[in-house]
Design a protein around this motif. Sequence first.
Motif, PDB file in Angstrom:
ATOM      1  N   ALA B  66       0.843  -1.197   0.000  1.00  0.00           N
ATOM      2  CA  ALA B  66       0.000   0.000   0.000  1.00  0.00           C
ATOM      3  C   ALA B  66       0.878   1.247   0.000  1.00  0.00           C
ATOM      4  O   ALA B  66       2.063   1.193   0.331  1.00  0.00           O
ATOM      5  CB  ALA B  66      -0.916   0.001   1.214  1.00  0.00           C
ATOM      6  N   LEU B  67       0.271   2.354  -0.380  1.00  0.00           N
ATOM      7  CA  LEU B  67       0.979   3.630  -0.390  1.00  0.00           C
ATOM      8  C   LEU B  67       0.177   4.614   0.440  1.00  0.00           C
ATOM      9  O   LEU B  67      -1.051   4.667   0.349  1.00  0.00           O
ATOM     10  CB  LEU B  67       1.088   4.136  -1.833  1.00  0.00           C
ATOM     11  N   ARG B  68       0.902   5.352   1.266  1.00  0.00           N
ATOM     12  CA  ARG B  68       0.215   6.347   2.091  1.00  0.00           C
ATOM     13  C   ARG B  68       0.675   7.724   1.617  1.00  0.00           C
ATOM     14  O   ARG B  68       1.857   8.059   1.681  1.00  0.00           O
ATOM     15  CB  ARG B  68       0.593   6.108   3.548  1.00  0.00           C
ATOM     16  N   VAL B  69      -0.274   8.477   1.135  1.00  0.00           N
ATOM     17  CA  VAL B  69       0.036   9.780   0.536  1.00  0.00           C
ATOM     18  C   VAL B  69      -0.417  10.882   1.494  1.00  0.00           C
ATOM     19  O   VAL B  69      -1.608  10.997   1.802  1.00  0.00           O
ATOM     20  CB  VAL B  69      -0.690   9.951  -0.816  1.00  0.00           C
ATOM     21  N   GLY B  70       0.519  11.677   1.983  1.00  0.00           N
ATOM     22  CA  GLY B  70       0.181  12.777   2.881  1.00  0.00           C
ATOM     23  C   GLY B  70      -0.743  13.768   2.200  1.00  0.00           C
ATOM     24  O   GLY B  70      -0.657  13.987   0.986  1.00  0.00           O
ATOM     25  N   ALA B  71      -1.602  14.388   2.988  1.00  0.00           N
ATOM     26  CA  ALA B  71      -2.602  15.298   2.426  1.00  0.00           C
ATOM     27  C   ALA B  71      -1.976  16.478   1.703  1.00  0.00           C
ATOM     28  O   ALA B  71      -2.582  17.071   0.823  1.00  0.00           O
ATOM     29  CB  ALA B  71      -3.525  15.803   3.533  1.00  0.00           C
ATOM     30  N   LEU B  72      -0.750  16.835   2.083  1.00  0.00           N
ATOM     31  CA  LEU B  72      -0.124  18.018   1.481  1.00  0.00           C
ATOM     32  C   LEU B  72       0.816  17.695   0.323  1.00  0.00           C
ATOM     33  O   LEU B  72       1.477  18.576  -0.212  1.00  0.00           O
ATOM     34  CB  LEU B  72       0.633  18.809   2.552  1.00  0.00           C
ATOM     35  N   VAL B  73       0.865  16.421  -0.069  1.00  0.00           N
ATOM     36  CA  VAL B  73       1.700  16.079  -1.231  1.00  0.00           C
ATOM     37  C   VAL B  73       1.083  16.755  -2.454  1.00  0.00           C
ATOM     38  O   VAL B  73      -0.114  16.615  -2.719  1.00  0.00           O
ATOM     39  CB  VAL B  73       1.762  14.552  -1.427  1.00  0.00           C
ATOM     40  N   GLY B  74       1.889  17.488  -3.167  1.00  0.00           N
ATOM     41  CA  GLY B  74       1.394  18.222  -4.330  1.00  0.00           C
ATOM     42  C   GLY B  74       1.019  17.274  -5.462  1.00  0.00           C
ATOM     43  O   GLY B  74       1.570  16.173  -5.588  1.00  0.00           O
ATOM     44  N   ASN B  75       0.096  17.710  -6.284  1.00  0.00           N
ATOM     45  CA  ASN B  75      -0.350  16.868  -7.397  1.00  0.00           C
ATOM     46  C   ASN B  75       0.799  16.517  -8.340  1.00  0.00           C
ATOM     47  O   ASN B  75       0.905  15.388  -8.802  1.00  0.00           O
ATOM     48  CB  ASN B  75      -1.448  17.574  -8.197  1.00  0.00           C
ATOM     49  N   ALA B  76       1.661  17.489  -8.616  1.00  0.00           N
ATOM     50  CA  ALA B  76       2.777  17.216  -9.523  1.00  0.00           C
ATOM     51  C   ALA B  76       3.768  16.264  -8.856  1.00  0.00           C
ATOM     52  O   ALA B  76       4.241  15.306  -9.482  1.00  0.00           O
ATOM     53  CB  ALA B  76       3.464  18.513  -9.924  1.00  0.00           C
ATOM     54  N   ASP B  77       4.054  16.508  -7.569  1.00  0.00           N
ATOM     55  CA  ASP B  77       4.998  15.632  -6.858  1.00  0.00           C
ATOM     56  C   ASP B  77       4.475  14.197  -6.833  1.00  0.00           C
ATOM     57  O   ASP B  77       5.230  13.246  -7.003  1.00  0.00           O
ATOM     58  CB  ASP B  77       5.197  16.133  -5.421  1.00  0.00           C
ATOM     59  N   LEU B  78       3.187  14.067  -6.624  1.00  0.00           N
ATOM     60  CA  LEU B  78       2.607  12.720  -6.548  1.00  0.00           C
ATOM     61  C   LEU B  78       2.650  12.047  -7.920  1.00  0.00           C
ATOM     62  O   LEU B  78       3.012  10.883  -8.043  1.00  0.00           O
ATOM     63  CB  LEU B  78       1.159  12.814  -6.040  1.00  0.00           C
ATOM     64  N   ALA B  79       2.306  12.812  -8.950  1.00  0.00           N
ATOM     65  CA  ALA B  79       2.262  12.230 -10.297  1.00  0.00           C
ATOM     66  C   ALA B  79       3.636  11.723 -10.727  1.00  0.00           C
ATOM     67  O   ALA B  79       3.738  10.733 -11.445  1.00  0.00           O
ATOM     68  CB  ALA B  79       1.747  13.256 -11.296  1.00  0.00           C
ATOM     69  N   TYR B  80       4.675  12.424 -10.285  1.00  0.00           N
ATOM     70  CA  TYR B  80       6.029  12.035 -10.730  1.00  0.00           C
ATOM     71  C   TYR B  80       6.788  11.234  -9.676  1.00  0.00           C
ATOM     72  O   TYR B  80       7.972  10.953  -9.849  1.00  0.00           O
ATOM     73  CB  TYR B  80       6.811  13.284 -11.161  1.00  0.00           C
TER      74      TYR B  80
END
Lengths: 747, 338
Positions: B66-80
């Motif tokens: 599983a992956l846990r994505v912090g609420a403040l991770v930016g859309n671009a940072d997450l996409a890349y």
Amino acid sequence: MTTVTPFVGTPRSRVDGRAKVTGAARYAAEFDAPDLAHGWVVSSAVARGRIARIDTDAAMAMPGVLKIFTHENRPRTAWFDYKHRDQTAPPGHPFRPLYSDTILHSGQPIALVVAETLDIARDAASLVRVLYETEEHATDLAARRDTAYVPPKKRSGIKPPPKPRGDAPGAFTSAPVQVRQESRVPAEYHNPMEPHAATVVWKGKDGIVVHDKTQGAQNSQSYIASVFGLSPSKVQVVAPFVGGAFGSGLRPQYQVFLAVMAALELERSVRVSLTRDQMFTFGHRPETLQIVTLGAGRDGKLVSVQHDAVAETSRLEDYQEVVVNWSGLLYRCDNVALTYRLAQLDVSTPCDMRAPGATIGVFALEIAMDELAHATGIDPVELRLRNHTDRDQNEDKPFTSKELRACYAKGAERFGWSKRKPAPRSMREGSELVGYGFATGVWEAMMMKSSARATLTPDGRLTVATATADIGTGTYTILTQIAADALGVPMEKVTTLIGDSSLPTSPIEGGSWAAASSGAAVDAACRSVRDALIGLARGLEDSPLANIDPDRVTVRDGRVFLTADPDQGLAIDAVMAASGVDKIELEETVLPDPKTMLTHAAYTHSAVFAEVRVDEELGIVRVTRVVNAVAAGRILNPKTARSQILGGVVMGIGMALEEEALHDHKLGRVMNHNFAEYHIPVNADVPDIDVLFVEEHDDKVSPLGVKGLGEIGIVGTAAAIANAIFHATGKRVNDLPITVDKLLDEA
Amino acid sequence: MNRFGYTRAGSVAEAIQAFAAHPDARFIAGGTNLVDLMKYDVETPDHLVDITRLPLDQVEDGTDGALRVGALVGNADLAYDRRVQERFPLLASALLAGASPQLRNMATTGGNLLQRTRCHYFYDPATPCNKREPGTGCPAIQGVNRNHAILGTSERCIATHPSDLCVALAALEATVLVTGPNGDRRIPFAEFHRLPDDRPEIDTTLAPGELITAVEIPAADFGAHHTYLKLRDRHSYAFALVSVAAGLAMDGGRIVRARLALGGVAHKPWRDPAAEALLSGQPATDDSFRKAADHLLSGAVPRSGNGFKIALARRAIVRALRQAAAGTPQSQTDKRIQ
């Protein structure tokens, strides 16, 4: 003898480019002034009725609010309508902001909140409460089609349709091939990048300096002086840079009225900027409903052309543009009947938008011509050639020049038109249907009376000045090239001043006439300066140029010398010093040749070729290639000229596929009033665009042989794309924009 | 835009407290939607609690892939993010289908979940809107509605949820982690957004004062068999008319398990496990795809201007499942529909 490469005719980067990309170029809302106050416009929520009550108490109570202007407390302005009419106003009653409690359209400005800061003005504006008494409104043109009328008074500069010639209905009835196309172009809003704004600098007894977003500093100046009863000497309008306009800056818009009103009343500098949403509350390309019927022989030759248009206008003014005349002009036909009528809606008055009228009318004509090509089985380009005319039959005049056939040939070759398989739906690649479409474009070539001043100083620097504007078109650059050539100086030595009402008189910057008009005026002024300089040199007794025939003299690189023996000459500073002058400054005025205007018709032409790919199942359209071949006389600067056409084509793609003001007719309001929902093309929508200029010699339309390029790039583009979509899919969509829902088969 | 107070929170607890201290507070992170709405006087908070300094900006591995994505991770940072690109390419694809690079740089994961509708009327305070001002009516139902919902609407609201990311998160069965005055909660994605019914002003099941801290995404077993297909009125920078997130667990030419979610058609990402079940054990053929599409769209209601969306969605589902089955996901950089 060395020959100088002239600057005119060569590709040159914009002389103002660096200032623009570094932010040094200042736009209307970027000028500052001490003690500047800020205005925020409150807009009407309803389309028709009256303001029963406007409550500004809560807003006024906010610290920092200076004044709230409404119809109840506005200062007096000129009484008569004619005082409110600007150079481009259509017949009728010009809109007067805050004039009365009457609401004439949704989004109408009804109050101006002026405060110490923009934030306070904006916050306070949200507290203004308005109670409306609404009346029934109408914004649906189709529903009002039966109220259409022929405008009783024509708009200055706009030719009404020509009288019918021959018997178009009769010839249609007996024509072996008949085509009828009903079409609709929706209301489109100009939406230049820079929203409209005005910064009015209060100078006390010296009057006001107005930084307005305008395509005509002098038009804006005379409007302000007239409306507010000021001496023109107390009003200077300065607009050196304009962030696009597309016609929206031709008329003084309400931001300048409101800013000037507030500045005069508060005796203080005031800025008013409109929001993007408010850019949907004034002038627009009018929604227009059209019917074109063509009758032709089996050989494709036209025997009957009928074109009827009904366009929207406001309740106040009969806005008019040339929509149908093109159908009597572009092709040879002896039986032609054209009508143009208006229907009033509760909207703001429409306003010229890039190639006004032609964009709409040529779209209707050219999709009908495409249908005729399909009906007769004749190649669409061949069909146009068979109907080519070398005479303007509307006015029975020859053209000053017309290299349209060269546009067809060169454009078709570059595009690879011969690879087109004639039948619709006959070309495909993967899941996409491929379509090739074609259309002709046409626009007027005009020159207007225009003045310019040239000033030469001993250091060899040349300053040219005329009041015209550069709305992103490249005016600064071409005027600099023209001036540099006339006096043989490098472009770096030329300073071009424009966009200022205090400069020599120039027409508004529109109609594609700026290059021909201002260009000729600058050229004339510089040549006079050159002649005066040579005159001084000839008058110097000890000079090698004394009493020499002026035709034997060259001015170049800061020197005046004998053409045959360049060593025999003098530096400009030496000539001026010896003559005891510290500058040579002359102003010239140029006019179009009145005889030519009577005897000839002048137009630019284009051939637009488009390739589209349409996903067969999903109806998603891609424009993958466009070739636009243009005949527009002499091209002053191929680089900025190409940009003009590129911009026109991009706007044409938007017209074909995306642009539409979506009205809620119950509310009488444009609903997609922002850039997220009112779509214009983004980079991903814009393919490779190939621009070609064909050789066209024109010695009649203007002294420089220039015909203008601002509008021709958009005309024909939407039709070429619609025709390509028909070729790809077999589906004729004549209701713009061509969105996915219109292409989805019912299957 | 009204005046408002501002607090920069140094910790999650501080943020929750600051929010509770004001009657009409909002959390602000990227601000790409909230600030816009404030400029339009649609949102008029009395106080903003800035959460951008909170330690919620990490992408972390959880258990079982599983992956846990912090609420403040930016859309671009997450996409890349490499893990996202390798293990959750459907998520990366949906992110890149949305907005523009500038917006993706600013927008956060948590904020994306809370985007409000793009309904014209919601955005225009001069018009009635039940979502903006409950009880004023819904002019969209008989007005300009070509972008509006066809599924799960009510007579009070036909708005759509505009997010692309959320459509992928729905298909991936993510869980939203929240904290608030009453402690922590885990909300399954399907239960996070709600339908308008008679309370269209409420978009989600978040309680007042609750803050999204992370999104947890369980491991996906689609391999290359996924796609995010977005259809819109221009080729970039436009909200979806219809979008489809699809993931297929394949065994040869047969579908073992399917996930299918739609965007642009409802007040929330639209999923129906029954439609997905119709695909289980079926051959990956257009016939199977159409049956699932018909089931997913059963109950669709056309309005005056959006009836085309039913046909468009049906075809988009088929195309997306074809892309997923073939292992050729839709590219988000090549602007042609594959």
